[in-house]
Write a protein that holds these residues in place. Structure first.
Motif, PDB file in Angstrom:
ATOM      1  N   ARG A 379       0.555  -1.331   0.074  1.00 55.07           N
ATOM      2  CA  ARG A 379      -0.226   0.047  -0.149  1.00 55.07           C
ATOM      3  C   ARG A 379       0.593   1.192  -0.664  1.00 55.07           C
ATOM      4  NH1 ARG A 379      -5.475  -1.054   4.264  1.00 55.07           N
ATOM      5  NH2 ARG A 379      -5.787  -3.263   3.173  1.00 55.07           N
ATOM      6  N   VAL A 380       2.184   1.474   0.678  1.00 51.11           N
ATOM      7  CA  VAL A 380       2.688   2.486   0.605  1.00 51.11           C
ATOM      8  C   VAL A 380       3.457   2.852  -0.800  1.00 51.11           C
ATOM      9  CG1 VAL A 380       5.322   3.513   2.041  1.00 51.11           C
ATOM     10  CG2 VAL A 380       3.139   2.319   3.260  1.00 51.11           C
ATOM     11  N   ARG A 381       4.355   1.933  -1.095  1.00 47.35           N
ATOM     12  CA  ARG A 381       4.690   2.070  -2.488  1.00 47.35           C
ATOM     13  C   ARG A 381       3.634   2.611  -3.825  1.00 47.35           C
ATOM     14  NH1 ARG A 381       9.494   2.020  -5.155  1.00 47.35           N
ATOM     15  NH2 ARG A 381       8.166   3.279  -5.504  1.00 47.35           N
ATOM     16  N   ALA A 382       2.279   1.745  -3.768  1.00 42.43           N
ATOM     17  CA  ALA A 382       1.339   2.026  -4.098  1.00 42.43           C
ATOM     18  C   ALA A 382       1.105   3.596  -3.837  1.00 42.43           C
ATOM     19  CB  ALA A 382      -0.206   1.755  -4.410  1.00 42.43           C
ATOM     20  N   GLN A 383       1.533   4.699  -2.949  1.00 45.53           N
ATOM     21  CA  GLN A 383       0.864   5.803  -3.169  1.00 45.53           C
ATOM     22  C   GLN A 383       1.506   6.555  -3.146  1.00 45.53           C
ATOM     23  OE1 GLN A 383      -2.350   6.427  -2.361  1.00 45.53           O
ATOM     24  NE2 GLN A 383      -2.223   4.366  -2.236  1.00 45.53           N
ATOM     25  N   VAL A 384       3.606   6.775  -3.635  1.00 48.45           N
ATOM     26  CA  VAL A 384       4.746   6.940  -3.579  1.00 48.45           C
ATOM     27  C   VAL A 384       5.051   7.099  -5.063  1.00 48.45           C
ATOM     28  CG1 VAL A 384       5.289   6.802  -1.924  1.00 48.45           C
ATOM     29  CG2 VAL A 384       6.079   5.354  -2.965  1.00 48.45           C
ATOM     30  N   PRO A 385       5.415   8.117  -5.607  1.00 54.23           N
ATOM     31  CA  PRO A 385       5.505   7.740  -6.833  1.00 54.23           C
ATOM     32  C   PRO A 385       7.092   6.766  -7.321  1.00 54.23           C
ATOM     33  CG  PRO A 385       6.505  10.540  -5.966  1.00 54.23           C
ATOM     34  CD  PRO A 385       6.129   9.053  -5.017  1.00 54.23           C
ATOM     35  N   THR A 386       7.285   6.102  -8.203  1.00 55.93           N
ATOM     36  CA  THR A 386       7.340   5.398  -8.952  1.00 55.93           C
ATOM     37  C   THR A 386       9.120   5.493  -8.654  1.00 55.93           C
ATOM     38  OG1 THR A 386       7.836   6.231 -11.439  1.00 55.93           O
ATOM     39  CG2 THR A 386       5.693   4.395 -10.827  1.00 55.93           C
ATOM     40  N   ASN A 387      10.105   6.248  -9.112  1.00 57.62           N
ATOM     41  CA  ASN A 387      11.350   6.214  -8.968  1.00 57.62           C
ATOM     42  C   ASN A 387      11.502   6.972  -7.072  1.00 57.62           C
ATOM     43  OD1 ASN A 387       9.793   9.435  -8.274  1.00 57.62           O
ATOM     44  ND2 ASN A 387      11.527  10.391  -9.597  1.00 57.62           N
ATOM     45  N   ALA A 388      10.423   6.465  -5.955  1.00 57.47           N
ATOM     46  CA  ALA A 388      10.691   6.012  -4.985  1.00 57.47           C
ATOM     47  C   ALA A 388      11.555   5.698  -4.471  1.00 57.47           C
ATOM     48  CB  ALA A 388       9.617   6.508  -4.175  1.00 57.47           C
ATOM     49  N   THR A 389      12.058   5.739  -3.180  1.00 58.83           N
ATOM     50  CA  THR A 389      12.803   4.364  -2.675  1.00 58.83           C
ATOM     51  C   THR A 389      12.068   4.095  -1.092  1.00 58.83           C
ATOM     52  OG1 THR A 389      15.409   5.531  -2.772  1.00 58.83           O
ATOM     53  CG2 THR A 389      14.890   3.527  -1.237  1.00 58.83           C
ATOM     54  N   VAL A 390      11.361   2.937  -0.996  1.00 61.01           N
ATOM     55  CA  VAL A 390      10.357   2.338  -0.114  1.00 61.01           C
ATOM     56  C   VAL A 390      11.380   0.986   0.377  1.00 61.01           C
ATOM     57  CG1 VAL A 390       8.244   1.274   0.189  1.00 61.01           C
ATOM     58  CG2 VAL A 390       8.318   3.695  -1.359  1.00 61.01           C
ATOM     59  N   VAL A 391      12.103   1.483   1.762  1.00 59.94           N
ATOM     60  CA  VAL A 391      12.308   0.432   2.555  1.00 59.94           C
ATOM     61  C   VAL A 391      11.597   0.103   4.081  1.00 59.94           C
ATOM     62  CG1 VAL A 391      14.538   0.994   2.030  1.00 59.94           C
ATOM     63  CG2 VAL A 391      13.872   2.301   4.129  1.00 59.94           C
ATOM     64  N   ARG A 392      11.829  -1.105   4.215  1.00 65.35           N
ATOM     65  CA  ARG A 392      10.856  -1.256   5.962  1.00 65.35           C
ATOM     66  C   ARG A 392      12.285  -1.319   6.892  1.00 65.35           C
ATOM     67  NH1 ARG A 392       9.838  -7.318   8.267  1.00 65.35           N
ATOM     68  NH2 ARG A 392       9.259  -7.496   9.786  1.00 65.35           N
ATOM     69  N   LEU A 393      12.324  -0.656   7.567  1.00 63.54           N
ATOM     70  CA  LEU A 393      13.499  -0.556   8.556  1.00 63.54           C
ATOM     71  C   LEU A 393      13.875  -1.197   9.747  1.00 63.54           C
ATOM     72  CD1 LEU A 393      13.406   3.529   8.985  1.00 63.54           C
ATOM     73  CD2 LEU A 393      14.744   2.408   7.705  1.00 63.54           C
ATOM     74  N   SER A 394      11.832  -1.559   9.682  1.00 62.65           N
ATOM     75  CA  SER A 394      12.140  -2.653  11.730  1.00 62.65           C
ATOM     76  C   SER A 394      10.773  -2.875  11.355  1.00 62.65           C
ATOM     77  CB  SER A 394      12.255  -1.872  12.996  1.00 62.65           C
ATOM     78  OG  SER A 394      11.210  -0.547  12.913  1.00 62.65           O
ATOM     79  N   ALA A 395      10.376  -3.482  12.358  1.00 55.36           N
ATOM     80  CA  ALA A 395       9.342  -4.456  12.645  1.00 55.36           C
ATOM     81  C   ALA A 395       8.167  -3.847  11.809  1.00 55.36           C
ATOM     82  CB  ALA A 395       8.960  -5.441  13.698  1.00 55.36           C
ATOM     83  N   ASP A 396       7.791  -3.209  11.577  1.00 53.14           N
ATOM     84  CA  ASP A 396       6.179  -2.452  11.761  1.00 53.14           C
ATOM     85  C   ASP A 396       6.306  -0.797  11.584  1.00 53.14           C
ATOM     86  OD1 ASP A 396       6.752  -1.383  13.977  1.00 53.14           O
ATOM     87  OD2 ASP A 396       4.654  -1.068  14.745  1.00 53.14           O
ATOM     88  N   GLU A 397       8.072  -0.405  10.745  1.00 55.51           N
ATOM     89  CA  GLU A 397       8.276   0.746  10.347  1.00 55.51           C
ATOM     90  C   GLU A 397       9.075   0.666   8.888  1.00 55.51           C
ATOM     91  OE1 GLU A 397      11.150   4.451  11.771  1.00 55.51           O
ATOM     92  OE2 GLU A 397      10.844   2.888  13.286  1.00 55.51           O
ATOM     93  N   PHE A 398       8.171   1.609   8.124  1.00 56.74           N
ATOM     94  CA  PHE A 398       8.842   1.779   6.982  1.00 56.74           C
ATOM     95  C   PHE A 398       9.509   3.258   6.591  1.00 56.74           C
ATOM     96  CE2 PHE A 398       5.245  -1.368   7.613  1.00 56.74           C
ATOM     97  CZ  PHE A 398       5.501  -2.138   6.276  1.00 56.74           C
ATOM     98  N   ALA A 399       9.737   3.223   5.485  1.00 56.07           N
ATOM     99  CA  ALA A 399      10.239   4.552   5.662  1.00 56.07           C
ATOM    100  C   ALA A 399       9.973   5.091   3.968  1.00 56.07           C
ATOM    101  CB  ALA A 399      11.782   5.024   5.465  1.00 56.07           C
ATOM    102  N   VAL A 400      10.225   6.509   3.037  1.00 56.84           N
ATOM    103  CA  VAL A 400      10.308   6.562   2.037  1.00 56.84           C
ATOM    104  C   VAL A 400      11.070   7.529   1.602  1.00 56.84           C
ATOM    105  CG1 VAL A 400       9.201   7.629   0.146  1.00 56.84           C
ATOM    106  CG2 VAL A 400       7.772   5.607   1.925  1.00 56.84           C
ATOM    107  N   CYS A 401      11.653   7.702   0.588  1.00 57.58           N
ATOM    108  CA  CYS A 401      12.724   8.946   0.047  1.00 57.58           C
ATOM    109  C   CYS A 401      12.467   9.106  -0.984  1.00 57.58           C
ATOM    110  CB  CYS A 401      14.543   8.581   0.114  1.00 57.58           C
ATOM    111  SG  CYS A 401      15.477   9.761  -0.285  1.00 57.58           S
ATOM    112  N   ALA A 402      11.534  10.567  -1.613  1.00 57.39           N
ATOM    113  CA  ALA A 402      11.206  10.459  -2.989  1.00 57.39           C
ATOM    114  C   ALA A 402      10.752  12.099  -3.365  1.00 57.39           C
ATOM    115  CB  ALA A 402       9.499  10.414  -2.672  1.00 57.39           C
TER     116      ALA A 402
END
Length: 753
Positions: A379-402
């Motif tokens: 869901r997070v990946r679908a809401q950000v630009p295609t050239n954004a970097t989406v990562v999982r940092l820890s158990a339930d924490e995600f990060a987006v650099c876009a």
């Protein structure tokens, strides 16, 4: 924008003028006779010294050591040119040895030192294996083409032979150090590229010079172009605005299996094998040398295959390091690489934390939890630009650099879209549909600047979102970060303040409303810095609680109070109340330590009243047995227990029934607002607290009494005791003694009727 880039456009054009004029001098100088050309060398070297000085002064690099070493190397090169010019013989060749040769040797040493210090001393690790590979490969080439012919063809002997071999060795060192910088440095600025090319050109020119010397052919024009080109490139690098951020960089941790690196390794392996075959073939008879070709080729092929296989293993390991195995998103390493890049675009960084996930995971197991995480990542990946970097940092924490949109520089709109996506129901096999919220912290990343503190800033924003109740977006506020820094500094200063004697205990009298006598006194902590600055208690005490310094400070306060109590009790029979924190009460040995202090000070237990807040009662539920045991042990030895700020927290009648309590201190907000401005309902509430206290056999102390009207109404309500500015302000223990000497009969603090 970097400081050097904020100036006028003169800085940007200066290096172009230098390169343009220098290129013209380079072409023209190479065509001049040797006796004249050397002075062109001198002029270009002098201009390079000036260029380095001007560049350092204008652009002020954070790590200037390498530039000053380079300036020293250029200065020695200048002296070398002068020395050779003065030692020029009739044939146009300088006499050997000369001052120029010594200066040239020093120049090579300073150049190697400059490249070595390209990266800060604390950040030199890494690149050793790559540099070693290049050293072996280039060493083989240098040995075959230069060193071996010099040693064995008899053309050069003695000091000249030794100096040439030493020069070649220093050139190899310069090449190896340059490769190391390329491997571990994260910068790729124009100035950086010019410096790397200059170092490579210096080594290539020197090697060409040695080869031509050995061949006995004319080499002046070709080598002149190379050396003049080195000066030209270094001068352009020094004058370019990006020189300010081209040195002192941290390791880049590049991919160990990049195609460029693999091609380099293979080329060096094949090249060294080919040189080995040629060398053996030249040294052996024709009948024997043919036998070496096939094993040599097979050995080279085996080495190449081993390199390819190792690169495949490195690629696999690198993928595991850079990918999250559950969601298929990137890892923290990928995010850090993106943040380390100096992007020409404005970007945003978002940290997304799934609210309530840990409880869900504990209740329904990891398989259900993993399904939620996979779906959240999608869901997070679908809401950000295609050239954004989406990562999982820890158990339930995600990060987006876009990249940041023009109308969404702080990323709040993107964060709201992610929040809406997370709100949709999650459907997990075997379970009813579940809904989650999310806490999101956002921070804007300006273009053209390093983003080292970005994760810290985004995490601060995420904490704000969490403490605000979750399920919301918080954008980083620099003021919050500044406040946290100030708070952290203040906590660090507290420990020093205890040792330096900056704390002092002041005492505020507690008055019997019926007689007007002093019944007791409250110990209040005050902090005054050496410059006279006073830090308010409501500023530093909460921070001491959060930072853990309250235990050290509280222990000091108890020692000081027991010391002061010795005289207060023996002369006036006046008890003292002192606040004790939850951190102190959680120590199973707290009561024993306090009773030991009282015994050492020759003070009976009834001379001390320990105050705890309602917050202690609530936050210490997990340690309720320990807290109760500590308080009961103190009470058995005569120490009385008071609940401070009663009426504003979350305590219940159960606490008053189960805990060994003797005194209720009614919060000052009742005095300031409900007595002065309250109607029948407010007065009834205060009367209820007083009736409750009497019915339980407790004493009530009203705090913050500031007017005679407040004192009169409390007296009419049959309140036992009171304290506040109406009676006396807190002051040093000497002021309390002065006040007590005016009262012949102190009123003891006893339990209610």
């Amino acid at each position: 924008m970097m400081p050097s880039q904020a100036r006028t456009g003169g800085d940007d054009s200066l290096h172009r003028w230098y390169l343009g004029v220098g290129a013209a001098a380079l072409v023209g100088g190479a065509l001049l006779p040797p006796a004249v050309r050397v002075w062109v060398y001198v002029a270009l070297a002098a201009s390079l010294v000036v260029a380095v000085a001007v560049g350092v002064r204008r652009h002020r690099p954070v790590w200037p050591a390498t530039w000053w070493l380079m300036a020293g190397a250029v200065a020695m090169s200048l002296l070398a040119q002068v020395g050779w010019a003065l030692a020029m013989g009739p044939t146009g060749v300088p006499r050997f040895p000369s001052v120029g040769d010594a200066c040239y040797l020093i120049m090579l040493v300073l150049t190697a030192s400059s490249i070595y210090w390209w990266v800060r001393p604390a950040e030199r690790r890494g690149g050793a294996v790559d540099a070693g590979i290049v050293a072996l490969g280039a060493g083989a080439v240098l040995w075959t083409l230069v060193v071996a012919p010099m040693l064995f063809n008899g053309r050069f002997t003695g000091l000249r032979l030794g100096s040439y071999v030493l020069y070649a060795g220093l050139d190899l060192l310069i090449l190896v150090l340059t490769v190391r910088v390329v491997v571990i440095s994260r910068v790729r600025t124009p100035a950086y590229r010019l410096m790397v090319v200059a170092a490579g050109l210096l080594v290539a020119t020197d090697t060409t010079n040695y080869v031509l010397l050995l061949a006995g052919t004319s080499h002046d024009t070709l080598t002149a172009l190379g050396w003049l080109g080195v000066y030209l490139l270094l001068g352009g690098a020094a004058l370019h605005p990006s020189m300010a951020r081209s040195t002192g960089s941290m390791p880049a941790n590049p991919s160990p299996a990049s195609r460029r690196r693999l091609a380099t390794y293979v080329s060096l392996t094949v090249g060294v094998s080919a040189l080995s075959i040629v060398s053996f073939a030249a040294a052996l008879p024709a009948s024997q040398s043919a036998r070496l070709i096939v094993p040599g080729i097979l050995g080279a092929a085996m080495s190449v295959l081993l390199i390819v296989r190792l690169s495949q293993l490195a690629t696999l390991l690198n993928r595991r390091t850079h990918l999250d195995g559950l969601t298929g998103l990137g890892s923290r390493v990928v995010l850090q690489d993106r943040l380390d890049e100096v992007s020409p675009q404005h970007r945003v960084l978002l940290l997304v934390d799934l609210d309530g996930f840990r409880d869900f995971n504990d209740a329904f197991g990891h398989q259900a939890g993993d399904a939620i995480l996979v779906e959240t990542g999608a869901r997070v990946r679908a809401q950000v630009p295609t050239n954004a970097t989406v990562v999982r940092l820890s158990a339930d924490e995600f990060a987006v650099c876009a990249p940041a949109a023009d109308d969404d520089r702080d990323g709040s709109n993107m964060a709201e879209r992610i929040l809406a996506a997370v709100h949709r129901p999650y459907r997990v096999r075997g379970l009813a549909a579940r809904r989650f919220g999310a806490s999101i912290g956002a921070v804007a990343l300006p273009a053209g600047q390093p983003c080292a503190p970005a994760l810290r800033d985004a995490d601060l924003a995420l904490r704000v979102a969490r403490t605000g109740g979750g399920d919301q977006v918080a954008v980083f506020d620099p003021a919050v970060h500044a406040e946290r820094l100030a708070n952290a500094e203040l906590v660090a200063q507290m420990h020093h303040a205890v040792e330096a004697g900056e704390f002092e205990v002041h005492y505020q009298p507690i008055i019997d409303l019926a007689t007007g006598d002093v019944a007791a006194a409250e110990a209040l902590l005050r902090w005054t810095r050496p410059d006279g600055t006073r830090i308010p208690p409501d500023r530093f005490i909460p921070l001491a609680e959060q930072g853990g310094a309250i235990t050290t400070i509280g222990a000091w306060v108890l020692r000081q109070v027991c010391t002061d109590l010795r005289r207060l009790w023996s002369e006036h029979q006046v008890a003292v109340t002192v606040n004790v924190s939850a951190h102190q009460l959680r120590d199973p040995l707290f009561a024993a330590h306090l009773l030991s202090l009282l015994d050492t000070s020759a003070v009976p237990g009834r001379a001390l009243i320990v105050e705890i807040t309602e917050t202690v009662l609530v936050t210490s539920v997990a340690d309720a047995a320990t807290v109760t045991a500590q308080l009961q042990q103190l009470r058995e030895h005569g120490v009385r227990i008071a609940i401070d700020d009663f009426g504003t927290g979350y305590s219940s009648l159960a606490y008053l029934r189960e805990l060994p309590v003797d005194i209720l201190k009614m919060d000052g907000s009742f005095t300031a607002h409900q007595i002065d401005n309250g109607g029948t309902r407010e007065i009834a509430f205060i009367r209820a607290i007083l009736d409750l206290s009497r019915s339980l056999g407790l004493v009530t102390i009203a705090e913050a009494v500031e007017t005679d009207t407040q004192a009169h109404r409390l007296r009419a309500l049959d309140c036992n005791l009171a304290q506040g500015y109406h009676f006396a302000k807190p002051g040093p223990v000497a002021d309390l003694h002065t006040l007590l000497h005016k009262h012949s009969r102190p009123a003891p603090v006893t339990a209610g009727p």
